[in-house]
Write an enzyme that holds these catalytic residues in place. Sequence first.
Site, mmCIF file in Angstrom:
data_model
loop_
_atom_site.group_PDB
_atom_site.id
_atom_site.type_symbol
_atom_site.label_atom_id
_atom_site.label_comp_id
_atom_site.label_asym_id
_atom_site.label_seq_id
_atom_site.Cartn_x
_atom_site.Cartn_y
_atom_site.Cartn_z
ATOM 1 N N CYS A 1 -22.503 0.694 -7.663
ATOM 2 C CA CYS A 1 -21.442 1.419 -6.973
ATOM 3 C C CYS A 1 -21.386 2.876 -7.393
ATOM 4 O O CYS A 1 -21.046 3.760 -6.585
ATOM 5 C CB CYS A 1 -20.090 0.748 -7.191
ATOM 6 S SG CYS A 1 -19.529 0.685 -8.906
ATOM 7 N N ASP B 1 0.778 -1.231 0.000
ATOM 8 C CA ASP B 1 0.000 0.000 0.000
ATOM 9 C C ASP B 1 0.820 1.296 0.000
ATOM 10 O O ASP B 1 0.645 2.137 -0.869
ATOM 11 C CB ASP B 1 -0.977 -0.002 1.182
ATOM 12 C CG ASP B 1 -2.009 1.112 1.068
ATOM 13 O OD1 ASP B 1 -2.342 1.491 -0.061
ATOM 14 O OD2 ASP B 1 -2.480 1.591 2.101
ATOM 15 N N CYS C 1 -22.988 6.512 -4.655
ATOM 16 C CA CYS C 1 -22.013 7.472 -4.131
ATOM 17 C C CYS C 1 -22.696 8.779 -3.731
ATOM 18 O O CYS C 1 -23.294 9.459 -4.574
ATOM 19 C CB CYS C 1 -20.923 7.750 -5.166
ATOM 20 S SG CYS C 1 -19.664 8.913 -4.562
ATOM 21 N N CYS D 1 -24.273 -3.359 -14.452
ATOM 22 C CA CYS D 1 -24.528 -2.890 -13.084
ATOM 23 C C CYS D 1 -23.899 -1.522 -12.856
ATOM 24 O O CYS D 1 -22.756 -1.267 -13.241
ATOM 25 C CB CYS D 1 -23.976 -3.904 -12.085
ATOM 26 S SG CYS D 1 -24.193 -3.417 -10.351
ATOM 27 N N CYS E 1 -21.886 -3.599 -3.775
ATOM 28 C CA CYS E 1 -21.545 -4.466 -4.901
ATOM 29 C C CYS E 1 -22.263 -5.818 -4.806
ATOM 30 O O CYS E 1 -22.171 -6.513 -3.782
ATOM 31 C CB CYS E 1 -20.040 -4.696 -4.950
ATOM 32 S SG CYS E 1 -19.516 -5.795 -6.306
ATOM 33 N N CYS F 1 -14.533 12.327 -3.229
ATOM 34 C CA CYS F 1 -14.692 11.046 -2.525
ATOM 35 C C CYS F 1 -14.661 11.261 -1.014
ATOM 36 O O CYS F 1 -13.761 11.910 -0.478
ATOM 37 C CB CYS F 1 -13.571 10.099 -2.954
ATOM 38 S SG CYS F 1 -13.543 8.529 -2.068
ATOM 39 N N CYS G 1 -19.662 2.359 -1.905
ATOM 40 C CA CYS G 1 -19.485 1.728 -3.222
ATOM 41 C C CYS G 1 -18.982 0.298 -3.101
ATOM 42 O O CYS G 1 -19.236 -0.532 -3.981
ATOM 43 C CB CYS G 1 -18.550 2.566 -4.104
ATOM 44 S SG CYS G 1 -16.834 2.665 -3.549
ATOM 45 N N CYS H 1 -15.358 5.737 3.741
ATOM 46 C CA CYS H 1 -16.712 5.462 3.242
ATOM 47 C C CYS H 1 -16.694 4.099 2.568
ATOM 48 O O CYS H 1 -15.801 3.806 1.780
ATOM 49 C CB CYS H 1 -17.128 6.551 2.251
ATOM 50 S SG CYS H 1 -18.747 6.303 1.486
ATOM 51 N N CYS I 1 -18.645 -6.891 -14.214
ATOM 52 C CA CYS I 1 -19.569 -5.857 -13.736
ATOM 53 C C CYS I 1 -20.833 -5.799 -14.589
ATOM 54 O O CYS I 1 -21.903 -5.434 -14.096
ATOM 55 C CB CYS I 1 -18.893 -4.480 -13.748
ATOM 56 S SG CYS I 1 -17.646 -4.256 -12.459
#
Length: 361
Positions: A185, A125, A189, A182, A239, A205, A235, A232, A179
């Site tokens: 997500c 990360d 938001c 769809c 799913c 965001c 999203c 948050c 996906c």
Amino acid sequence: MIDKARACGFDAAGITRPDATPETSERLARFIADGAHGDMDWLATTAGRRASPLALWPEARSVIMLGLNYGPDENPLAILAQRSKAAISVYAKGDDYHELIKKKLKEIARWLVATAGGDVKVFVDTAAVMEKPLAASAGLGWQGKHTNLVSRQYGSWLFLGSIFTTLDLPADAPVDDSCGSCRACLDICPTAAFPAPYRLDARRCISYLTIEHKGPIPREFRGAIGNRIYGCDDCLAVCPWNKFAQAGREAKLTARDSLRAPDLAELSGLDDARFRTLFAKSPVKRTGRDRFIRNVLIAIGNSGDSALAQEATRLLDDASPLVRGAAVWALSRLLPRAEFEKLRRDDGDATVNEEWAAAFG
């Protein structure tokens, strides 16, 4: 490899080539050129190294991508209806995953060197590695329309780590994007942070605004933040692929009871020492106390609970102008106009005075 990965606590593993995601460079360049990275200047300064694993380490021949499931044991969206409680992102309710995952990566890396030789580097990360495209290339899932990784087995809930190696290992095949049509997500938001499918504007965001953004949260987004005080999950949680997800098995990532639904009133009273104590070994600590209390005050302003006005009133005298400004906004939402007007004062900080002016504008 997968057996060793599972023995070390990982749930998914795959191998890709360091040159397998040539599109990453162009997408990152566009993201930065659009200014969509906001305050995250480190993304721009490290863009050259992020463009390709080979830019970070030219000797790399293979990249091993590993995923650790951190699926929640409760619906992350349920707390949003409890407006006097604080919503903290699933990933931040337990211990900080960085050190946990890095320790596991190092164990696998040592095993790999002892078994097959070569040199290795491990990343999780914080390094200049575009983990999600690499994970998709390695077959761990695909990048959904929310730009996060989606797995058929674990939904949206995978922490990622990588091991770069000079060994030439057989690569796994990527999986297809599933996906379909769809838009769940994108549509959920609260701040419309997705200008198009597969594109994110971080400046809108809530995760960025409550974690990375250093100044006052722009007024246009404050109401939409609700009671989300750190990150948050909307999203991710919405799913449909999460129907196959399961709760994570790593005990250290399990939500602490104190962070499942903490009271906004209690959090608003944290000084720096108590903040550090409550969030010891937690990723929340990285925001610092002042930004955290800023977020709590935004949630208080959105709570509709007039009893919380006393907490915001007390914070009008806080040492941090960031906190004082957020307190002004919270009180403007909670108090009748006449009561609010009695609190007006000339602050020593121009930004706080702007908050007063905006509240009476």
